[in-house]
Design an enzyme around this catalytic site. Structure first.
Site, PDB file in Angstrom:
ATOM      1  N   ASP A 115      18.467  14.960  10.720  1.00 53.44           N
ATOM      2  CA  ASP A 115      18.098  16.360  10.905  1.00 53.44           C
ATOM      3  C   ASP A 115      18.579  16.811  12.283  1.00 53.44           C
ATOM      4  O   ASP A 115      18.926  16.009  13.136  1.00 53.44           O
ATOM      5  CB  ASP A 115      16.609  16.600  10.689  1.00 53.44           C
ATOM      6  CG  ASP A 115      15.725  15.812  11.628  1.00 53.44           C
ATOM      7  OD1 ASP A 115      16.244  15.232  12.599  1.00 53.44           O
ATOM      8  OD2 ASP A 115      14.514  15.776  11.396  1.00 53.44           O
ATOM      9  N   ASP A 319      12.285  14.288   2.059  1.00 52.39           N
ATOM     10  CA  ASP A 319      11.869  13.227   2.976  1.00 52.39           C
ATOM     11  C   ASP A 319      10.481  13.523   3.501  1.00 52.39           C
ATOM     12  O   ASP A 319      10.016  14.662   3.465  1.00 52.39           O
ATOM     13  CB  ASP A 319      12.844  13.133   4.158  1.00 52.39           C
ATOM     14  CG  ASP A 319      12.734  14.346   5.078  1.00 52.39           C
ATOM     15  OD1 ASP A 319      11.954  14.292   6.056  1.00 52.39           O
ATOM     16  OD2 ASP A 319      13.407  15.363   4.823  1.00 52.39           O
ATOM     17  N   CYS A 357       2.185  -2.402  -9.664  1.00 54.92           N
ATOM     18  CA  CYS A 357       3.225  -2.167  -8.661  1.00 54.92           C
ATOM     19  C   CYS A 357       4.028  -3.449  -8.420  1.00 54.92           C
ATOM     20  O   CYS A 357       3.456  -4.500  -8.126  1.00 54.92           O
ATOM     21  CB  CYS A 357       2.606  -1.693  -7.347  1.00 54.92           C
ATOM     22  SG  CYS A 357       3.825  -1.429  -6.027  1.00 54.92           S
ATOM     23  N   CYS A 359       6.068  -4.061  -5.903  1.00 54.02           N
ATOM     24  CA  CYS A 359       6.530  -4.185  -4.521  1.00 54.02           C
ATOM     25  C   CYS A 359       6.201  -5.570  -3.956  1.00 54.02           C
ATOM     26  O   CYS A 359       5.374  -6.311  -4.492  1.00 54.02           O
ATOM     27  CB  CYS A 359       5.916  -3.094  -3.639  1.00 54.02           C
ATOM     28  SG  CYS A 359       4.215  -3.395  -3.099  1.00 54.02           S
ATOM     29  N   CYS A 362       2.372  -6.087  -3.202  1.00 55.54           N
ATOM     30  CA  CYS A 362       1.480  -6.276  -4.350  1.00 55.54           C
ATOM     31  C   CYS A 362       1.735  -7.580  -5.092  1.00 55.54           C
ATOM     32  O   CYS A 362       0.837  -8.110  -5.759  1.00 55.54           O
ATOM     33  CB  CYS A 362       1.607  -5.092  -5.312  1.00 55.54           C
ATOM     34  SG  CYS A 362       0.837  -3.575  -4.678  1.00 55.54           S
ATOM     35  N   HIS A 388       4.343  -1.008   0.557  1.00 58.67           N
ATOM     36  CA  HIS A 388       3.755  -0.558  -0.709  1.00 58.67           C
ATOM     37  C   HIS A 388       3.840   0.960  -0.855  1.00 58.67           C
ATOM     38  O   HIS A 388       4.230   1.462  -1.920  1.00 58.67           O
ATOM     39  CB  HIS A 388       2.295  -0.994  -0.811  1.00 58.67           C
ATOM     40  CG  HIS A 388       1.583  -0.298  -1.936  1.00 58.67           C
ATOM     41  ND1 HIS A 388       1.743  -0.668  -3.244  1.00 58.67           N
ATOM     42  CD2 HIS A 388       0.758   0.795  -1.928  1.00 58.67           C
ATOM     43  CE1 HIS A 388       1.036   0.142  -4.019  1.00 58.67           C
ATOM     44  NE2 HIS A 388       0.433   1.040  -3.242  1.00 58.67           N
TER      45      HIS A 388
END
Length: 428
Positions: A115, A319, A357, A359, A362, A388
């Site tokens: 940005d 974002d 999940c 991830c 997890c 996560h």
């Protein structure tokens, strides 16, 4: 906006449009206030593709807080966004240029965004200490009044902005040309034009002044971007997105879209003051006006309802720092809502944050262990919770993309939001 045939490609390919679905219920169109703009596509950059819609994790200072780039790649992140203002101050954009660009510097092989520093124009200036989230402002402070206890660190004029470094108080000058030079040095695949961000505290009169200033800055950004692209032809092509301002005013938003559409931008960012209750309406004003064959990025959202509202109305990428920010205070997302791991009820809870999940967190750790890490003030607590939360949002958006391609987007959206906010009623 490539200026030579040898420049690496930047493109956006549109795949499916929700409004083309033969089963699009008319009542849903009426509820949305107009035609749905949701679509899927692919953004192609010199460092890879981004399948859209896509969530772009934030690595403000060329680093995600508490999380390695390798971890984000493993969890499905397609691109990362860094902040030009922060990298200009530290370590310096010249250092990133010498290192080979943002991706090389931070060991991220995929596409990158920066940005422009426009947010800091507001957050260090007239917006310092004011409400800048999506809440409705009951008692606006106006254009010049500072929030109690705050001292302005940035001042804007028609040519640019003077601001003081939050690191050591040094005085710096940002103009559209400086922002372009800084972002070219940083080397991200996608950059944003320098703009003046306003808040919900600002008057209509000031919104008009800021919008015209942003329009003129956009013209200067385009000119400097073209000059630097030719000068740096040996570097990968960097796309430039214009930023649409105009707050909650339909005529200002639509005019900004028309003005910037004529400037030759590669894509567009939708920014500025956004009330949550009007998010979809404001985004739709913009996507109705902007060229359909260009990607649109919404700056700064991550709550599930806001994500679906943005997707519904034509946002391709977005974002937000929220997933890692809330993770550092032990707040984690789950299919049935957000909760804090430090709650006493998790002391002996030996299940993962979410048993659905996939991830890293997890599949390896329990709520009880994570609670222990937070209570013990161990640094890896933030790492595991952040992994996560980022995966949760990445999967949410990937699921929306897949559902749109499969033709069952509304079923996916309604079940997800109904379960998350506790209002889901399964069909009989």
């Amino acid at each position: 906006m490539p200026t030579s045939d040898s420049a690496p490609p930047f493109s956006f390919e549109l795949h499916t449009r929700l409004r083309d679905s033969p089963s699009l219920p008319e009542e849903r169109v009426r509820e949305n206030g107009g035609q749905f703009q949701a679509r899927t596509g692919t953004i192609t950059t010199p460092h890879g593709e981004i399948r859209t819609p896509a969530f772009i994790p934030v690595a403000t200072q060329a680093a995600m807080k508490a999380v390695l780039p390798e971890s984000m790649a493993a969890e499905g992140a397609q691109a990362m966004l860094a902040n030009a203002y922060h990298l200009f101050l530290q370590p310096g954009d010249d250092v990133l240029d010498e290192a080979g660009g943002l991706g090389t510097f931070m060991n991220w092989p995929g596409p990158t965004f920066t940005d422009s520093g426009g947010f800091q124009v507001m957050s260090l200036g007239s917006g310092l200490g004011k409400v800048i989230d999506m809440s409705t402002v009951a008692n606006p402070l106006g254009d010049t009044q500072m929030a109690p206890g705050q001292k302005r660190m940035a001042r804007v004029d028609d040519d640019g902005v003077w601001f003081r470094s939050y690191l050591n108080g040094d005085l710096h000058r940002f103009t559209p040309e400086v922002s372009m030079r800084v972002q070219h040095n940083i080397g991200a695949d996608i950059m944003f034009a320098f703009d003046e961000l306003t808040t919900l505290h600002n008057t209509r009169e000031y919104q008009e002044i800021a919008l015209e200033r942003t329009r003129k800055w956009a013209l200067r950004c385009v000119a400097e971007h073209r000059r630097l692209t030719e000068q740096r032809a040996h570097k990968p092509y960097q796309a430039l997105f214009g930023v649409i301002q105009g707050a909650q005013y339909e005529d200002l938003r639509r005019q900004a879209c028309r003005d910037l559409s004529e400037m030759g931008f590669d894509g567009f960012g939708i920014g500025g003051a956004l009330e949550k209750s009007q998010l979809g309406t404001i985004v739709r004003w913009c996507t109705e006006e902007l060229p359909e064959n260009t990607p649109k990025h919404l700056l700064g959202i991550s709550e599930p309802d806001d994500i679906f509202t943005a997707i519904d109305n034509g946002v391709d990428t977005f974002d937000c720092v929220s997933p890692t920010r809330v993770a550092r205070s032990s707040a984690v997302y789950s299919p049935t809502g957000r909760f804090n791991l430090t709650n006493i009820r998790f002391k002996r809870d030996f299940t993962p944050i979410s048993d659905t999940c996939p991830c890293y967190t997890c599949t390896h750790y329990t709520r009880a262990y994570l609670r222990h890490l937070f209570k013990s003030k161990e640094r890896n607590a933030a790492t595991l919770a952040s992994i996560h939360n980022e995966r949760f949002v990445l999967d949410l958006v990937a699921g929306a993309r897949a559902a749109m391609e499969a033709g069952d987007y509304f079923e996916y959206r309604d079940e997800f939001l109904g379960t998350y906010y506790g209002t889901f009623q399964p069909s009989v």
